[in-house]
Design an enzyme around this catalytic site. Sequence first.
Site, PDB file in Angstrom:
ATOM      1  N   ASP A   1      -3.662  -1.022   3.501  1.00 46.98           N
ATOM      2  CA  ASP A   1      -3.095  -2.062   4.369  1.00 46.98           C
ATOM      3  C   ASP A   1      -3.994  -3.300   4.441  1.00 46.98           C
ATOM      4  O   ASP A   1      -3.513  -4.423   4.512  1.00 46.98           O
ATOM      5  CB  ASP A   1      -2.947  -1.539   5.809  1.00 46.98           C
ATOM      6  CG  ASP A   1      -1.696  -0.696   6.003  1.00 46.98           C
ATOM      7  OD1 ASP A   1      -0.794  -0.752   5.154  1.00 46.98           O
ATOM      8  OD2 ASP A   1      -1.642   0.034   7.014  1.00 46.98           O
TER       9      ASP A   1
ATOM     10  N   ASN B   1      -3.760   4.843   5.757  1.00 42.72           N
ATOM     11  CA  ASN B   1      -2.303   4.752   5.544  1.00 42.72           C
ATOM     12  C   ASN B   1      -1.868   5.442   4.260  1.00 42.72           C
ATOM     13  O   ASN B   1      -0.693   5.441   3.930  1.00 42.72           O
ATOM     14  CB  ASN B   1      -1.832   3.290   5.529  1.00 42.72           C
ATOM     15  CG  ASN B   1      -2.068   2.628   4.194  1.00 42.72           C
ATOM     16  OD1 ASN B   1      -3.095   2.876   3.546  1.00 42.72           O
ATOM     17  ND2 ASN B   1      -1.148   1.798   3.763  1.00 42.72           N
TER      18      ASN B   1
ATOM     19  N   LYS C   1      -1.647   6.166  12.044  1.00 46.14           N
ATOM     20  CA  LYS C   1      -2.667   5.741  11.079  1.00 46.14           C
ATOM     21  C   LYS C   1      -4.099   6.037  11.537  1.00 46.14           C
ATOM     22  O   LYS C   1      -4.971   6.288  10.704  1.00 46.14           O
ATOM     23  CB  LYS C   1      -2.507   4.246  10.786  1.00 46.14           C
ATOM     24  CG  LYS C   1      -1.235   3.942  10.019  1.00 46.14           C
ATOM     25  CD  LYS C   1      -1.080   2.465   9.750  1.00 46.14           C
ATOM     26  CE  LYS C   1       0.263   2.229   9.072  1.00 46.14           C
ATOM     27  NZ  LYS C   1       0.427   0.907   8.523  1.00 46.14           N
TER      28      LYS C   1
END
Length: 537
Positions: free
Chosen positions: A356, A339, A318
């Site tokens: 996220d 992400n 990520k």
Amino acid sequence: MGSVGTVICKTTLVCAPLMAETVEQIMTDMYKAKVQGADLVEIRLDYIKNFQPRQDLETILKKKPLPVLIVYRDAHITAEWRGQALLLPKWEGGQYEGDEHTRLETLHTAKELGADYIDFELKVASNLMEELKMNCHSGSKVIVSCYVNGVTPLEEDLNRLVMSMQSTGADIIKLVINATNITEISRIFHLLSHCQVPLIAYSIGERGLISQILCPKFGGFLVYGSMEGNSVPGLPTLENLRQAYKVEDIDEDTKVFGLISKPVGHSKGPLLHNPTFRRVKYNAIYVPMFVDDLKDFFSVYSSPEFEFAGFSVGFPYKEAVVEFCDEVHPLAKAIGAVNTIIRRSSDGKWVGYNTDREASITAIEDALKHRGCTNGETSFDSPLAGKQFVLAGAGGAGRALAVGAKSRGARVVIFDIDFERAKTLAHEVSGEARPFEEVFNFHPEKGAILANATPLGMHPNTDRIPVAEVTLQDYRLVFDSVYTPRKTRLLKDAEAAGAIIVSGVEMFLRQAIGQLNLFTGKEAPEEFMRDIILAKF
Ligand SMILES: O=C1C[C@@](O)(C(=O)O)C[C@@H](O)[C@@H]1O
């Protein structure tokens, strides 16, 4: 690429390999394979014990409920390609120990008795073709196969190999490689798109899975799927091919999305995104992409010819993936982790996002609100405001949590095995970094929040927790970003200690909702997605 190649097959067939040891079991398996969605079965004669060629083939071929592909592999077969021994991959490995003449005779008998397809290895095919063609009153099609088990040949070499297979006069060609890197699969996509003869081409193993699932997009003749309870390592199951991926719906216009991660097999993304694409009537497919090296991956698959439309990015990429994005959304930039990536249709640029942060923080906030833990005078105040927020793990997921918690007014304390990494993140969120050695003695403030953003607790480390068990009683809420299993050991222990628990499944669902909006430009059907999650986890 799907649009430029010579697409031979309109519909890719789904084939179940059967490796039973008795004819009775083969018959039972054939019916099962049909119910599970196979279009044909591949029968491995060399697995049958006490095999009686004519008698057994008659039984099988008379009553077959599906078209049959006959394979009879020698236990010692190797072929030669540019001086390199070509060995069979394990699930394709032969069991037959007898003489070559009888083996070939048996394949001829299968042809005569009406098998729909017969497989001959390249090594023997060139000598046999004349004879087979002269004898072509049966309707059987001849597949000429070759297995490359060593280093994947370069594109020119693979093209040459395919041409030599084609020149045998085969009706269908089958080529299997054992890719050690997902980028090698691009060579399979090229072959599938450009081959003049129906082609079966794929790689075995986790890195090869996309060659099988995406085979209908690039015009492959068939894809293998293993039967329930009979799974073959490195092959998708019939159930997944038919229900999750619905390969029959994939065509050359299908947009490809995938999860870039390592490992990747644990992800429930395909089970969630694929049915949702269909629900919103978006012609797309979402596949697991086992990536070893981001640079290699983007250098090959950024090419517009593959028509990859976007990605989810998982552990451990990520943060590293940020540099491969042409643009990064300010929120993702502030977090330092991406992400979600989409290819912007107006200019083909890769744009990175982070779904996220809101997914994890709102999951925690909602759980606190639900349990009456509000903060401040108005419902606009986050229940996290002023709270101590203890974070284990300062990687990509940890960054999203730390930046999110800080944005809600929490005071962040960070542990990471890499103290420098913890300090850097702590600095960015005006928090505090603690050496990892202290984590097991660390006593939080009463009512603190604990968030695990390490992979501890995830298969195969399901027994591990990132803090000392005795300290769990001090936390008001414990969140785990691990979502397989749904209830990790950390969550079980925390619940037993009286804390509110929030499973990573909730974060997984919410980040996927955000991704689906970005992937499709349509509003994600949240209830539909939540129902899938409830059913699948
Ligand atoms: O953390 C996760 C989970 C995930 O990696 C998966 O396992 O599907 C997918 C990512 O988009 C997400 O941020």
